[in-house]
Write a protein that holds these residues in place. Structure first.
Motif, PDB file in Angstrom:
ATOM      1  N   ASN A   1      13.195  -1.953  -0.580  1.00  0.00           N
ATOM      2  CA  ASN A   1      12.756  -1.488   0.749  1.00  0.00           C
ATOM      3  C   ASN A   1      11.250  -1.246   0.748  1.00  0.00           C
ATOM      4  O   ASN A   1      10.786  -0.155   1.094  1.00  0.00           O
ATOM      5  CB  ASN A   1      13.508  -0.230   1.163  1.00  0.00           C
ATOM      6  N   PHE A   2      10.500  -2.254   0.355  1.00  0.00           N
ATOM      7  CA  PHE A   2       9.064  -2.089   0.132  1.00  0.00           C
ATOM      8  C   PHE A   2       8.356  -1.411   1.289  1.00  0.00           C
ATOM      9  O   PHE A   2       8.501  -1.792   2.446  1.00  0.00           O
ATOM     10  CB  PHE A   2       8.393  -3.434  -0.149  1.00  0.00           C
ATOM     11  N   ASP A   3       7.600  -0.385   0.922  1.00  0.00           N
ATOM     12  CA  ASP A   3       6.761   0.350   1.863  1.00  0.00           C
ATOM     13  C   ASP A   3       5.395   0.491   1.202  1.00  0.00           C
ATOM     14  O   ASP A   3       5.252   1.168   0.181  1.00  0.00           O
ATOM     15  CB  ASP A   3       7.380   1.730   2.134  1.00  0.00           C
ATOM     16  N   LEU A   4       4.400  -0.149   1.782  1.00  0.00           N
ATOM     17  CA  LEU A   4       3.049  -0.137   1.222  1.00  0.00           C
ATOM     18  C   LEU A   4       2.529   1.281   0.998  1.00  0.00           C
ATOM     19  O   LEU A   4       1.789   1.529   0.039  1.00  0.00           O
ATOM     20  CB  LEU A   4       2.106  -0.915   2.142  1.00  0.00           C
ATOM     21  N   ASN A   5       2.941   2.214   1.823  1.00  0.00           N
ATOM     22  CA  ASN A   5       2.486   3.603   1.687  1.00  0.00           C
ATOM     23  C   ASN A   5       3.000   4.274   0.417  1.00  0.00           C
ATOM     24  O   ASN A   5       2.486   5.318   0.018  1.00  0.00           O
ATOM     25  CB  ASN A   5       2.901   4.423   2.906  1.00  0.00           C
ATOM     26  N   LEU A   6       4.017   3.698  -0.205  1.00  0.00           N
ATOM     27  CA  LEU A   6       4.589   4.278  -1.426  1.00  0.00           C
ATOM     28  C   LEU A   6       4.063   3.608  -2.689  1.00  0.00           C
ATOM     29  O   LEU A   6       4.481   3.945  -3.795  1.00  0.00           O
ATOM     30  CB  LEU A   6       6.118   4.193  -1.378  1.00  0.00           C
ATOM     31  N   LEU A   7       3.151   2.654  -2.523  1.00  0.00           N
ATOM     32  CA  LEU A   7       2.539   1.958  -3.648  1.00  0.00           C
ATOM     33  C   LEU A   7       1.207   2.612  -3.990  1.00  0.00           C
ATOM     34  O   LEU A   7       0.366   2.816  -3.118  1.00  0.00           O
ATOM     35  CB  LEU A   7       2.317   0.486  -3.287  1.00  0.00           C
ATOM     36  N   GLU A   8       1.052   2.961  -5.257  1.00  0.00           N
ATOM     37  CA  GLU A   8      -0.199   3.549  -5.737  1.00  0.00           C
ATOM     38  C   GLU A   8      -0.811   2.614  -6.764  1.00  0.00           C
ATOM     39  O   GLU A   8      -0.156   2.250  -7.740  1.00  0.00           O
ATOM     40  CB  GLU A   8       0.061   4.899  -6.406  1.00  0.00           C
ATOM     41  N   ILE A   9      -2.051   2.229  -6.523  1.00  0.00           N
ATOM     42  CA  ILE A   9      -2.778   1.458  -7.521  1.00  0.00           C
ATOM     43  C   ILE A   9      -4.178   2.050  -7.651  1.00  0.00           C
ATOM     44  O   ILE A   9      -4.821   2.388  -6.668  1.00  0.00           O
ATOM     45  CB  ILE A   9      -2.857  -0.050  -7.175  1.00  0.00           C
ATOM     46  N   LYS A  10      -4.578   2.222  -8.879  1.00  0.00           N
ATOM     47  CA  LYS A  10      -5.906   2.755  -9.164  1.00  0.00           C
ATOM     48  C   LYS A  10      -6.268   2.368 -10.593  1.00  0.00           C
ATOM     49  O   LYS A  10      -5.451   2.564 -11.507  1.00  0.00           O
ATOM     50  CB  LYS A  10      -5.914   4.282  -9.014  1.00  0.00           C
ATOM     51  N   ILE A  11      -7.447   1.840 -10.763  1.00  0.00           N
ATOM     52  CA  ILE A  11      -7.894   1.484 -12.104  1.00  0.00           C
ATOM     53  C   ILE A  11      -7.814   2.725 -12.981  1.00  0.00           C
ATOM     54  O   ILE A  11      -8.326   3.782 -12.617  1.00  0.00           O
ATOM     55  CB  ILE A  11      -9.330   0.934 -12.084  1.00  0.00           C
ATOM     56  N   ASN A  12      -7.162   2.593 -14.138  1.00  0.00           N
ATOM     57  CA  ASN A  12      -7.096   3.752 -15.021  1.00  0.00           C
ATOM     58  C   ASN A  12      -7.783   3.517 -16.356  1.00  0.00           C
ATOM     59  O   ASN A  12      -7.986   4.461 -17.095  1.00  0.00           O
ATOM     60  CB  ASN A  12      -5.652   4.226 -15.228  1.00  0.00           C
ATOM     61  N   SER A  13      -8.132   2.245 -16.648  1.00  0.00           N
ATOM     62  CA  SER A  13      -8.872   2.050 -17.894  1.00  0.00           C
ATOM     63  C   SER A  13      -9.706   0.775 -17.854  1.00  0.00           C
ATOM     64  O   SER A  13      -9.359  -0.201 -17.189  1.00  0.00           O
ATOM     65  CB  SER A  13      -7.926   2.008 -19.097  1.00  0.00           C
ATOM     66  N   VAL A  14     -10.804   0.873 -18.555  1.00  0.00           N
ATOM     67  CA  VAL A  14     -11.675  -0.269 -18.814  1.00  0.00           C
ATOM     68  C   VAL A  14     -11.883  -0.260 -20.317  1.00  0.00           C
ATOM     69  O   VAL A  14     -12.229   0.768 -20.894  1.00  0.00           O
ATOM     70  CB  VAL A  14     -13.032  -0.129 -18.093  1.00  0.00           C
ATOM     71  N   ALA A  15     -11.640  -1.407 -20.945  1.00  0.00           N
ATOM     72  CA  ALA A  15     -11.718  -1.467 -22.403  1.00  0.00           C
ATOM     73  C   ALA A  15     -12.492  -2.703 -22.840  1.00  0.00           C
ATOM     74  O   ALA A  15     -12.461  -3.744 -22.179  1.00  0.00           O
ATOM     75  CB  ALA A  15     -10.318  -1.511 -22.998  1.00  0.00           C
ATOM     76  N   ILE A  16     -13.155  -2.575 -23.964  1.00  0.00           N
ATOM     77  CA  ILE A  16     -13.743  -3.723 -24.640  1.00  0.00           C
ATOM     78  C   ILE A  16     -12.777  -4.078 -25.755  1.00  0.00           C
ATOM     79  O   ILE A  16     -12.379  -3.219 -26.536  1.00  0.00           O
ATOM     80  CB  ILE A  16     -15.127  -3.400 -25.225  1.00  0.00           C
TER      81      ILE A  16
END
Length: 108
Positions: A45-60
């Motif tokens: 029942n996809f609801d865009l408001n319930l999707l969380e995306i956020k960069i959490n790491s940058v690595a070499i």
């Protein structure tokens, strides 16, 4: 000592944050279109408001190539949180020149 401002400058110069989010959305839309059954398993029942995306790491990363160090990346990871559950992540691998080497979704 390592100067982290070099990485911050590199990220800005190569618009890495924007490109990571753009790559995420491109892959997300393709995933939804190309594999709707699996998509609905992870995103019922996809609801865009319930999707969380956020960069959490940058690595070499210097992978599996010591001592040559000739296969290197800057990797941005975006966890995929849906309905407050960690269901996977998206990774974007940049070469040091700023070109994209690979990207992928991992769902668990």
């Amino acid at each position: 000592m390592f100067d982290v401002t070099i990485i911050k400058k590199w990220l800005l110069e190569h618009e890495a944050e924007k490109r990571a989010y753009d790559g995420f959305w491109f892959n997300f839309k393709n995933y939804k279109k190309e594999d709707p059954l699996e998509f609905n398993t992870f995103f019922p029942n996809f609801d865009l408001n319930l999707l969380e995306i956020k960069i959490n790491s940058v690595a070499i990363n210097f992978s599996n190539n010591y001592p040559e160090l000739d296969y290197n990346h800057i990797i941005i990871t975006i966890p995929i949180i849906y309905k407050r559950k960690d269901i996977g992540y998206y990774k974007l691998l940049f070469n040091f020149d700023g070109s994209v080497d690979d990207d992928y979704f991992v769902m668990h």
